[in-house]
Design an enzyme around this catalytic site. Structure first.
Site, mmCIF file in Angstrom:
data_model
loop_
_atom_site.group_PDB
_atom_site.id
_atom_site.type_symbol
_atom_site.label_atom_id
_atom_site.label_comp_id
_atom_site.label_asym_id
_atom_site.label_seq_id
_atom_site.Cartn_x
_atom_site.Cartn_y
_atom_site.Cartn_z
ATOM 1 N N GLU A 130 0.852 -1.196 0.000
ATOM 2 C CA GLU A 130 0.000 0.000 0.000
ATOM 3 C C GLU A 130 0.885 1.243 0.000
ATOM 4 O OE1 GLU A 130 -2.457 1.460 -0.786
ATOM 5 O OE2 GLU A 130 -4.055 1.491 0.706
ATOM 6 N N ASP A 131 0.396 2.305 -0.583
ATOM 7 C CA ASP A 131 1.193 3.531 -0.636
ATOM 8 C C ASP A 131 1.318 4.179 0.741
ATOM 9 O OD1 ASP A 131 -1.496 4.246 -0.522
ATOM 10 O OD2 ASP A 131 -1.434 5.613 -2.222
ATOM 11 N N ASP A 134 -2.915 5.612 6.608
ATOM 12 C CA ASP A 134 -3.362 6.894 7.135
ATOM 13 C C ASP A 134 -4.328 6.614 8.294
ATOM 14 O OD1 ASP A 134 -3.716 9.711 7.113
ATOM 15 O OD2 ASP A 134 -5.354 9.588 5.708
ATOM 16 N N PHE A 183 -0.641 16.324 3.780
ATOM 17 C CA PHE A 183 -1.109 15.604 2.599
ATOM 18 C C PHE A 183 0.025 15.576 1.583
ATOM 19 C CE2 PHE A 183 -3.438 14.459 -1.161
ATOM 20 C CZ PHE A 183 -4.335 13.530 -0.669
ATOM 21 N N ASP A 190 -1.606 10.631 -5.236
ATOM 22 C CA ASP A 190 -2.252 11.677 -6.031
ATOM 23 C C ASP A 190 -2.999 12.693 -5.187
ATOM 24 O OD1 ASP A 190 -4.473 9.904 -5.261
ATOM 25 O OD2 ASP A 190 -5.647 11.124 -6.658
#
Ligand code: IMP
Length: 208
Positions: A130-131, A134, A183, A190
């Site tokens: 996973e990137d 969060d 962010f 993205d």
């Protein structure tokens, strides 16, 4: 475009074949003009060094096994592509696409599977790639869902971890970098489907 390239290679074959490979173009430098980018948080050399370390750790941990590395699209696509090439094992990979964010920087809390796995998980050693971890809502949902499909083991590899944002208790087994509550975009991540191609990880300008 296709036709032009074919003709160029035929008409100017010698020149075309003898041309030196192009240098990688410094995308970041041009994009620095963009008013939505604040500053680089992690540069591409640092990312690549860390990804190689994670690949080496997976290689050590999975000796004698053949793990299945599943990228969660689209954000993890670039991390996954680099990570699998840092792993010196017989392995396979697959992709899932989920939807958890719209065109904003706030989590909707809802996860929907847009593309499911092609491979069966029965008896497999699964590594979810996973990137960013969060709130944990996405991975929490996926782990419950994938566990019911009978894998032998499930581990999680995330490039980025934002511990301060966690809502549900999800822990990753391999973490690239712990980052603050900003962010971030680039290297697959993205904002409104843009910036995924930036080689470095940037902080999005507040209020963008
Ligand atoms: P979580 O479910 O809140 O853990 O969020 C996971 C997903 O939210 C990630 O896979 C990303 O697609 C997205 N996300 C969370 N934080 C960021 C960020 O800082 N930049 C870009 N996408 C993010």
């Amino acid at each position: 475009m296709q036709i032009f390239l074919v003709r160029e290679s035929v008409l100017c074959g010698k020149h075309f074949l003898s041309r030196k490979p192009r240098q990688e173009e410094p995308v970041s430098a041009n994009r620095q003009q963009n008013h939505n980018l604040d500053r680089i948080l992690i540069d591409s050399a640092t990312i690549h060094a860390r990804v190689r370390e994670i690949g080496a750790a997976i290689t050590r941990d999975y000796q004698g096994k053949s793990p299945l590395l599943v990228a969660i699209l689209k954000g993890a696509s670039i991390f996954h592509a680099d990570l699998v090439r840092s792993i010196d094992l017989q392995m396979s990979f697959d992709f899932m696409a989920v939807e958890s964010y719209g065109a904003s920087t706030q989590s909707s809390g809802e996860v929907r599977i847009l593309k499911d796995l092609d491979e069966s998980l029965d008896g497999r050693d699964l590594i979810l790639v996973e990137d960013i971890l969060d709130t944990g809502l996405t991975l929490n949902y996926l782990i419950q869902n994938l566990r019911s499909r009978g894998p032998r083991s499930i581990k999680i590899a995330v490039l980025l971890n934002k511990p301060s944002r966690r809502i549900v208790d999800v822990r990753a087994d391999y973490v690239g970098f712990d980052i603050p509550d900003d962010f971030v975009i680039g290297y697959g991540l993205d904002y409104d489907q843009h910036y995924r191609n930036l080689p470095d990880i940037w902080i999005l300008k507040p209020g963008a």
